[in-house]
Design an enzyme around this catalytic site. Structure first.
Site, PDB file in Angstrom:
ATOM      1  N   LYS A  35      14.385   6.343  43.750  1.00  0.00           N
ATOM      2  CA  LYS A  35      14.064   7.103  44.964  1.00  0.00           C
ATOM      3  C   LYS A  35      12.647   6.762  45.399  1.00  0.00           C
ATOM      4  O   LYS A  35      11.899   6.147  44.652  1.00  0.00           O
ATOM      5  CB  LYS A  35      14.240   8.594  44.717  1.00  0.00           C
ATOM      6  CG  LYS A  35      13.273   9.223  43.734  1.00  0.00           C
ATOM      7  CD  LYS A  35      13.766  10.611  43.351  1.00  0.00           C
ATOM      8  CE  LYS A  35      12.938  11.200  42.228  1.00  0.00           C
ATOM      9  NZ  LYS A  35      11.837  12.010  42.635  1.00  0.00           N
ATOM     10  N   TYR A 256     -21.386   6.752  50.571  1.00  0.00           N
ATOM     11  CA  TYR A 256     -21.427   7.984  51.364  1.00  0.00           C
ATOM     12  C   TYR A 256     -21.805   9.182  50.510  1.00  0.00           C
ATOM     13  O   TYR A 256     -21.318   9.322  49.375  1.00  0.00           O
ATOM     14  CB  TYR A 256     -20.060   8.255  51.992  1.00  0.00           C
ATOM     15  CG  TYR A 256     -19.701   7.313  53.116  1.00  0.00           C
ATOM     16  CD1 TYR A 256     -20.463   7.260  54.274  1.00  0.00           C
ATOM     17  CD2 TYR A 256     -18.591   6.484  53.013  1.00  0.00           C
ATOM     18  CE1 TYR A 256     -20.132   6.390  55.302  1.00  0.00           C
ATOM     19  CE2 TYR A 256     -18.240   5.618  54.032  1.00  0.00           C
ATOM     20  CZ  TYR A 256     -19.025   5.574  55.173  1.00  0.00           C
ATOM     21  OH  TYR A 256     -18.678   4.717  56.184  1.00  0.00           O
TER      22      TYR A 256
HETATM   23  C1  LIG Z   1      17.085  14.984  39.432  1.00  0.00           C
HETATM   24  C2  LIG Z   1      16.104  14.000  38.932  1.00  0.00           C
HETATM   25  N1  LIG Z   1      16.416  13.232  37.888  1.00  0.00           N
HETATM   26  C3  LIG Z   1      15.552  12.318  37.384  1.00  0.00           C
HETATM   27  C4  LIG Z   1      14.312  12.152  37.934  1.00  0.00           C
HETATM   28  C5  LIG Z   1      13.375  11.149  37.329  1.00  0.00           C
HETATM   29  O1  LIG Z   1      12.228  11.791  36.837  1.00  0.00           O
HETATM   30  P1  LIG Z   1      11.078  11.005  36.094  1.00  0.00           P
HETATM   31  O2  LIG Z   1      10.480  10.093  37.097  1.00  0.00           O
HETATM   32  O3  LIG Z   1      10.115  12.052  35.670  1.00  0.00           O
HETATM   33  O4  LIG Z   1      11.706  10.278  34.972  1.00  0.00           O
HETATM   34  C6  LIG Z   1      13.942  12.931  39.025  1.00  0.00           C
HETATM   35  C7  LIG Z   1      12.606  12.787  39.590  1.00  0.00           C
HETATM   36  O5  LIG Z   1      11.984  13.657  40.089  1.00  0.00           O
HETATM   37  C8  LIG Z   1      14.858  13.893  39.540  1.00  0.00           C
HETATM   38  O6  LIG Z   1      14.550  14.659  40.575  1.00  0.00           O
END
Ligand SMILES: Cc1ncc(COP(=O)(O)O)c(C=O)c1O
Length: 364
Positions: A35, A256
């Site tokens: 994602k 800055y």
């Molecule tokens: C439902 C779900 N599964 C797995 C993951 C993967 O999590 P991570 O990146 O902490 O392994 C996420 C990430 O937020 C998630 O929302």
């Protein structure tokens, strides 16, 4: 001549991290979570390193289409399921599996006309209180789904809130076990932290693990453990160069706000990297950097296009010297992204996702 800044995405490191995660859950299939454009790495760039996964988990249909366009014929899971009824048509067409976490999604499925029944992951809210059916309503949702001709397989799923910390997963496992004990179907429970820290416990029977951040080489429970402890390799590296060198006298300030004042004569280097490249402005004096592979520190405030580093003890460092902001230097010295994230008061997820468009990226 382009600015001398470059990010790299390491295909061998992705492959090695997937293998490493598998060792913690040897009997489970593995979703590579991609994602947010593969946590900022770019789905297309990350894909060659992730083809050893059993499936890809992501959020939106556009990203699912991109994974199919890359040639992936295996499972793809929509982690939040569909958002509106018309999303179900591409799910059917692309053969996507999807999470079901509320009643409206069951209503949408019930009204969906498809020749191809769907595989769904029914999500239990076991305590995180973000998505999922409450324990008291989980079975009713399962029964409803099970009666739909549009559904051919129901898997069982939950998500842990504290897998990386002291609270752990036992309280949520209890809820999950109680709700699912006699339900058929594959189970998916563990994110990165749970895969690394808990997946080998016999009670945590998982058919599918869902690691994201660890795939990209960050330790999910940093600073308790670092990436080396978990055998994870850095995937994303951000490197630049010194584009100027300044000689400070005691009392001279840098950048800055004059937030850093030299207490003695010192050399500093100006690096072609700033917050407009995705380097966090919240990093302050002392944040680690590598100059020609040797550890040094940031001094003063990060500005839009530049930041300053201490060259004390680095007499060879000069114009054109390589500066590694995180990840691996070109000679292989490593500055964990987790250390930089910690200095910025955040987590590696945010740094990865914030890498700016203007930074050229090379796949290794
Ligand atoms: C439902 C779900 N599964 C797995 C993951 C993967 O999590 P991570 O990146 O902490 O392994 C996420 C990430 O937020 C998630 O929302």
């Amino acid at each position: 001549m382009p600015r001398p800044i470059l990010a790299t995405v390491s295909t061998p490191a992705l492959r090695a991290n997937v293998q490493q995660l598998r060792q913690h859950a040897p009997d489970a299939k593995l979703w590579a979570v991609v994602k947010a454009n593969a946590y900022g790495h770019g789905i297309e760039r990350a894909y060659p390193g992730l083809t050893g996964a059993d499936g890809f988990a992501l959020l939106d249909l556009g990203e699912a289409q991109r994974v199919r366009d890359l040639g992936w014929r295996g499972p793809i899971l929509l982690l939040e399921g569909v958002f509106e009824p018309r999303d179900l048509e591409p799910c059917s067409r692309l053969g996507l599996w999807h999470v079901v976490h509320h009643d409206a999604q069951i209503d949408m499925l019930a009204a969906h006309k498809t020749k191809q029944p769907h595989r769904v992951f029914l999500k239990l809210n076991s305590g995180m209180n973000r998505l999922g059916f409450a324990a008291a309503r989980y079975r009713a949702a399962w029964t409803r789904l099970n009666a739909l001709p549009q559904v051919d397989e129901i898997s069982l799923m939950t998500h842990f809130s504290d897998a990386d910390g002291a609270r752990g997963i036992a309280h949520q496992m209890q809820v999950f076990d109680a709700c699912t004990r006699d339900l058929p179907g594959e189970r998916s429970l563990c994110n990165s932290a749970a895969t690394l820290r808990h997946a080998q416990a016999p009670a945590v029977r998982a058919d599918w693990v869902r690691p994201g951040i660890a795939v990209y080489g960050s330790a999910p429970d940093f600073a308790q453990h670092d990436a080396v402890h978990w055998g994870l390799q850095p995937v994303l590296s951000l490197r630049s160069q010194l584009i100027a060198v300044q000689h400070l006298q005691p009392g001279d300030s840098v950048g800055y706000g004059s937030s850093f004042v030299a207490s003695q004569a010192m050399r500093i280097g100006i690096v072609a990297c700033g917050y407009a490249d995705g380097y966090p402005r919240h990093c302050g004096t002392g944040t680690p950097v590598l100059v020609d592979g040797a550890r040094s520190r940031l001094v003063g405030r990060v500005s839009m296009d530049m930041l300053s580093v201490d060259l004390t003890g680095l007499p060879q460092a000069n114009l054109g010297s390589e500066v590694t902001l995180w990840g691996a230097s070109s000679a292989g010295a490593v500055l964990p992204i987790d250390e930089v994230a910690q200095a910025a008061g955040t987590v590696a997820y945010e740094l990865m996702c914030a890498l700016a468009q203007r930074v050229p990226v090379q796949c290794l």
